[in-house]
Scaffold this motif. Sequence first.
Motif, short mmCIF file in Angstrom:
data_model
loop_
_atom_site.label_atom_id
_atom_site.label_comp_id
_atom_site.label_asym_id
_atom_site.label_seq_id
_atom_site.Cartn_x
_atom_site.Cartn_y
_atom_site.Cartn_z
N LYS A 69 20.88 -3.03 -5.49
CA LYS A 69 22.28 -2.85 -5.92
C LYS A 69 23.12 -4.05 -5.48
CE LYS A 69 23.00 0.97 -3.78
NZ LYS A 69 21.66 1.29 -3.29
N SER A 70 22.98 -4.46 -4.21
CA SER A 70 23.79 -5.59 -3.75
C SER A 70 23.41 -6.83 -4.54
CB SER A 70 23.57 -5.86 -2.26
OG SER A 70 23.82 -4.70 -1.52
N THR A 71 22.10 -7.04 -4.70
CA THR A 71 21.62 -8.21 -5.43
C THR A 71 22.19 -8.20 -6.85
OG1 THR A 71 19.60 -8.03 -4.13
CG2 THR A 71 19.50 -9.43 -6.08
N ASN A 377 16.58 -4.36 -12.88
CA ASN A 377 16.40 -5.45 -11.92
C ASN A 377 14.91 -5.81 -11.93
OD1 ASN A 377 16.47 -7.22 -9.77
ND2 ASN A 377 16.66 -5.61 -8.22
N LYS A 378 14.59 -6.94 -12.55
CA LYS A 378 13.20 -7.28 -12.82
C LYS A 378 12.46 -7.78 -11.58
CE LYS A 378 10.28 -9.72 -16.13
NZ LYS A 378 9.26 -10.06 -15.15
P1 ADP Z 1 20.16 -2.28 -2.19
O1 ADP Z 1 21.56 -2.84 -2.29
O2 ADP Z 1 19.83 -1.39 -3.35
O3 ADP Z 1 19.84 -1.68 -0.88
P2 ADP Z 1 19.42 -5.05 -2.04
O4 ADP Z 1 20.15 -5.70 -3.14
O5 ADP Z 1 19.96 -5.20 -0.65
O6 ADP Z 1 19.18 -3.51 -2.34
O7 ADP Z 1 17.91 -5.57 -2.09
C1 ADP Z 1 16.94 -5.09 -1.18
C2 ADP Z 1 15.85 -6.15 -1.02
O8 ADP Z 1 15.11 -6.27 -2.22
C3 ADP Z 1 16.38 -7.55 -0.70
O9 ADP Z 1 15.59 -8.11 0.33
C4 ADP Z 1 16.20 -8.33 -1.98
O10 ADP Z 1 15.93 -9.70 -1.75
C5 ADP Z 1 15.02 -7.64 -2.62
N1 ADP Z 1 15.08 -7.70 -4.08
C6 ADP Z 1 16.13 -7.32 -4.85
N2 ADP Z 1 15.85 -7.53 -6.15
C7 ADP Z 1 14.60 -8.06 -6.20
C8 ADP Z 1 13.75 -8.51 -7.26
N3 ADP Z 1 14.14 -8.44 -8.53
N4 ADP Z 1 12.53 -9.00 -6.94
C9 ADP Z 1 12.12 -9.06 -5.65
N5 ADP Z 1 12.88 -8.65 -4.61
C10 ADP Z 1 14.10 -8.17 -4.87
#
Ligand code: ADP
Length: 554
Positions: A69-71, A377-378
């Motif tokens: 989600k953050s990403t 999110n691929k």
């Molecule tokens: P959330 O906000 O849902 O908890 P984050 O955005 O913090 O998730 O992402 C959690 C982890 O997953 C991070 O370490 C990020 O780098 C990794 N991540 C996110 N999207 C991908 C992707 N498409 N491929 C590989 N790793 C990913």
Amino acid sequence: MQTDIAISRAAILKPINEIAATLSIPPQAVEPYGHFKAKIDLSRVPATGKQGKLILVTAINPTPAGEGKSTTSVGLADALNRIGKRAILCLREPSLGPCFGTKGGAAGGGYAQVVPMEDINLHFTGDFHAITSAHNLLAAMIDNHVHWGNALDIDVRRIVWRRVLDMNDRALRDIAQSLGGPANGYPRESGFDITVASEVMAILCLASDLEDLEARLGRIVVAYTRGKQPVTARDLKADGAMAVLLAQAVKPNLVQTLEGNPAFVHGGPFANIAHGCNSVIATRAALGLGDYVVTEAGFGADLGAEKFFDIKCRQSGLKPSAAVIVATVRALKMNGGVAKADLGIADPEAVRRGGVNLARHIENVRQFGVPAIVAINKFSTDTEAELEVIREIAAAQGSEAILCTHWADGGVGAQALAEKVAELCDHATPQFAPLYDDGLSLFDKINTVATRIYRAEEAIADPGVHAQLKRWEDAGFGALPVCMAKTQYSFSTDPAKLGAPTGHVVPVREVRLSAGAGFVVAICGEIMTMPGLPRVPAAESIRFGANGEIEGLF
Ligand code: ADP
């Protein structure tokens, strides 16, 4: 692909004054913390009269690693800027505890991050320390009051205010305090929670300004008298000093994305016993400065989005224009019954089975009158057949799923999503309304969320819980919304029931009043407010490398 920290370190950051200038924030409102972070003094930012469009990023029920989600929030904000929209990102501040535990940092990932990543993850601008201090000042004043004669007649067996610390430390969950003789006060049992679980954190994130913050701090119920009457922070005269400690923390923090776009990272309440969103102050400021504001809510949409709508938007009057539901092939496979170890094996049928989870979240978000779009999110292991299944599921719900590669490619990878989101914001007329009315009884509110969002048969509770809710209604707290605390892995209260379970009941084990934050917490299942560290904590690999740079903070 490089690690998150390596990518973030390679970035060339703009001075924070330049980022503020892109938003027309006057220099006198910018209080730099080093070169790349600043607090913004909103009293020095002229009102613009502008009202940007608010976009919520939420998700399906997650896997233990999070669904990005953050990403995705970062990727979407960068992509909106790429297509010429003035977009501002609003995220939560990470807690130190998970950084040293299993989860690692929380500033996005890959090429969709907010920077400086090390600073954001470690201490940042000191907000959490201020919150910890304000919380513990109140705790100290309670014991001190009892020690010096207890004029308020506090029942020491009914003190509900614990202490907090921003660390995962199971040793402090339950403690015996004030041991060592009369000079140290009255011995009693208590404990510590992690700072993000503090009601002060939730208050900071829901307050509209410093004045409202102080008023809310005063309303915190810390204990009950021997006659079972609530005792507040104001009764203890703690509210003023607590607000003074929070004067800096209440100002939103400005940083930037890897692509040099503005981001407010401010406040980070738990998403179970609290509402899990960044501060109202930051969101409102962003709406006045930008045309589009991308924000996120914790966990899946059953918890995060529901609380964003029913608590944050209800209390602040914010009206979201669109929601983005983040889905991943691997989380849908998990929801379709695939074991974690087998997530790398292509299995479109499992995606289809798990897709019932996504379909229900789309339906749920619509219940609030907010149009929803799916961001896939691929991950590198995803196959075209699996991605196609997600598109079909979204289409069957009258929505659309857009493939996004911002993690690998940065904002350009979310441009298609940005186009669609901007179109939704600009052309759909949002009909946002919270799920239930303020006037419903507290238990009916719990039952409404349980039946309409979790699709349970009903919510159930012991007579003691009903009696407690009734007492709060009689004491004038009946109009508050409810804050559900349950597992994030399932619509039900059983983390093993994945997909879209039906026929379950939601047992409310305990209820807690957060009178300052302005909600009643319904605890459904085991909720941990002081996490522990895993067998091999991330802290073991965090160190300075040979060149003096931090290693191991992924
Ligand atoms: P959330 O906000 O849902 O908890 P984050 O955005 O913090 O998730 O992402 C959690 C982890 O997953 C991070 O370490 C990020 O780098 C990794 N991540 C996110 N999207 C991908 C992707 N498409 N491929 C590989 N790793 C990913």
